[in-house]
Design an enzyme around this catalytic site. Structure first.
Site, mmCIF file in Angstrom:
data_model
loop_
_atom_site.group_PDB
_atom_site.id
_atom_site.type_symbol
_atom_site.label_atom_id
_atom_site.label_comp_id
_atom_site.label_asym_id
_atom_site.label_seq_id
_atom_site.Cartn_x
_atom_site.Cartn_y
_atom_site.Cartn_z
ATOM 1 C CG PHE A 106 -0.070 0.506 2.635
ATOM 2 C CD1 PHE A 106 -0.442 1.882 3.118
ATOM 3 C CD2 PHE A 106 0.339 -0.950 3.479
ATOM 4 C CE1 PHE A 106 -0.171 2.064 4.248
ATOM 5 C CE2 PHE A 106 1.272 -0.240 4.461
ATOM 6 C CZ PHE A 106 0.392 1.235 4.135
ATOM 7 C CE LYS A 107 3.839 1.416 4.626
ATOM 8 N NZ LYS A 107 5.117 0.492 6.213
ATOM 9 C CG ASP A 108 4.272 0.073 -4.415
ATOM 10 O OD1 ASP A 108 5.265 0.447 -4.039
ATOM 11 O OD2 ASP A 108 3.642 -0.631 -4.728
ATOM 12 C CB THR A 141 8.207 2.062 4.751
ATOM 13 O OG1 THR A 141 7.145 2.261 5.450
ATOM 14 C CG2 THR A 141 8.709 3.833 4.626
#
Length: 434
Positions: A106-108, A141
């Site tokens: 999701f951190k993309d 991350t």
């Protein structure tokens, strides 16, 4: 738009300063002076809009005063070159799959957005020296930031990660890149990595030597774009006619992701309530129960990306609601699961539905099973592709999960990392030599 520090002892900052500096001078986190509500018309028609159209509308409310419209639109559309579908798991529980970006986590979105926004400011202002990005990671991350910034001119990234406490595939995603990415393997836990980064920002000699910023969710350009997910999830659920009594559950570590969702709620996003799902690191859960925030040393768990004992973004959540425990608990619920419970949830979900959860998503799924009320529909964030935790998932579910091709490519590289103690003087000495 100006930004203030959660510690209230630093001068107001422009967006550019908040992005380039990362952390305020008083060690506080930057917060926008105001949060713009979005129009009724936007929410009335949101289900007819694409992910990119929704995201640009939200980004304009956050950043439109400080970034030219064409440039902001390009940043958003370049960032969101993939979708994040909402997938049914049971009759009343849906998975928001946030793992369709370049590193399958999701951190993309936040990392890619920040890389492009930082590059925009560097070009606009003509910075003469290299900007050095320091990022602490408990897993995802580091890979998202490293790949988001890979090859970006004028920026060098240092990824600090806890030795032996990230999955082998996660480690490959930021230790095999080279170029402008340096991986630093810290003999400690995630909280030690995060402490090194924060100490570096506060060291006058080091900051005189090199220009530093952070790409952790402490940076406003990293965490705010994650709000795009929640507006899009609402739109997709509205398409299904299931948005009137919607609960969002977010597996939570450093609390940047759920914090972005709460900013969305402040902008008018009609989510009924939120649930923060924790692993055994239950600091926020205990805060909800007692009203007291007591950071603890982090505990290593199956859901390693959530192994955070002092979540930075708690300061933002606390500030957003002016420290009112009653207001916070009325909107946000909590749940906490130890490793045995996570394993059981993964097995039961797979046996009953065929859906493969990763350990982090398992916390979110189980929290909805435990806490949804009659008439509610729940959406949990599946934050990373289960193949990123292949050894754990295969062992728990007795399967051989397929590794997507883009993950296989990372695994072909050669590990390049710098061994580092958790002593700040050692880290400082290394950076002073760069």
């Amino acid at each position: 738009m100006l930004y203030y520090s959660t510690n209230k002892k630093a001068p107001l900052a422009t967006l550019e300063k908040a992005v380039v500096k990362g952390l305020a001078e008083d060690r506080g986190l930057y917060m926008p002076e105001r949060i713009k509500p979005l129009s009724k018309d936007f929410f009335d028609n949101i289900e007819k809009m694409s992910f990119q159209e929704i995201a640009y509308t939200v980004a304009d409310a956050f950043f439109g005063e400080d970034v030219e419209a064409d440039a902001l639109k390009k940043i958003v559309y370049d960032t969101l070159a993939f979708d994040c579908p909402v997938v049914p798991v049971t009759d009343n529980i849906y998975s928001l799959e946030l793992f369709h970006g370049p590193t399958l986590a999701f951190k993309d979105v936040g990392a890619r957005f920040m890389a492009r926004l930082l590059q925009y400011f560097l070009k606009k202002e003509g910075y003469g020296s290299q900007v050095n990005v320091l990022v602490a990671t408990s897993g995802d991350t580091g890979s998202a930031v490293a790949n988001g910034f890979l090859g970006v001119d004028g920026i060098h990234v240092y990824v600090l990660y806890p030795k032996g406490k990230v999955s082998p595939i996660q480690e490959c995603q930021f230790t095999t890149l080279g170029k402008n990415i340096t991986a630093i393997e810290v003999d400690g836990v995630f909280d030690d990595c995060q402490a090194l980064v924060k100490s570096a920002f506060m060291d006058a000699e080091l900051n005189a030597h090199m220009k530093l910023t952070s790409a952790n969710s402490i940076n406003v350009a990293r965490f705010l774009p994650q709000a795009f997910y929640y507006f899009n999830a609402y739109a997709r659920m509205k398409e299904k006619g299931l948005a009137s009594n919607l609960v969002m559950c977010v597996p939570s570590g450093n609390f940047g992701n759920i914090c972005s969702a709460l900013f969305g709620h402040q902008m008018g996003l009609p989510i009924k309530r939120f649930i923060a799902a924790n692993n055994a690191n239950d600091i926020f859960y205990n805060y909800l129960k007692t009203g007291e925030y007591n950071p603890q040393p982090s505990v290593a768990t199956l859901a390693n990306a959530m192994d955070v004992g002092d979540p930075s973004n708690f300061a933002r959540v606390y500030d957003l609601y002016k420290g009112d425990h009653k207001t916070i608990t009325a909107l946000i619920g909590g749940a906490t699961y130890k490793d045995d419970a996570i394993r059981q949830t993964m097995r039961e979900c797979y046996a009953e539905t065929g859906y493969v959860l990763d350990p982090h998503g398992a916390c979110g799924y189980q929290a909805l099973k435990d806490l949804l009320e009659p008439g509610e529909v729940g959406v949990f964030c599946e934050t990373a592709h289960p193949a990123k935790f292949k050894e754990k998932v295969d062992d728990i579910l007795s399967i051989d999960i397929n590794i997507p091709q883009r993950l296989q490519e990372f695994m072909k590289g050669t590990k390049q990392s710098i061994d580092m103690s958790k002593d700040f003087e050692d880290f400082k000495a290394y950076l002073m030599g760069q």
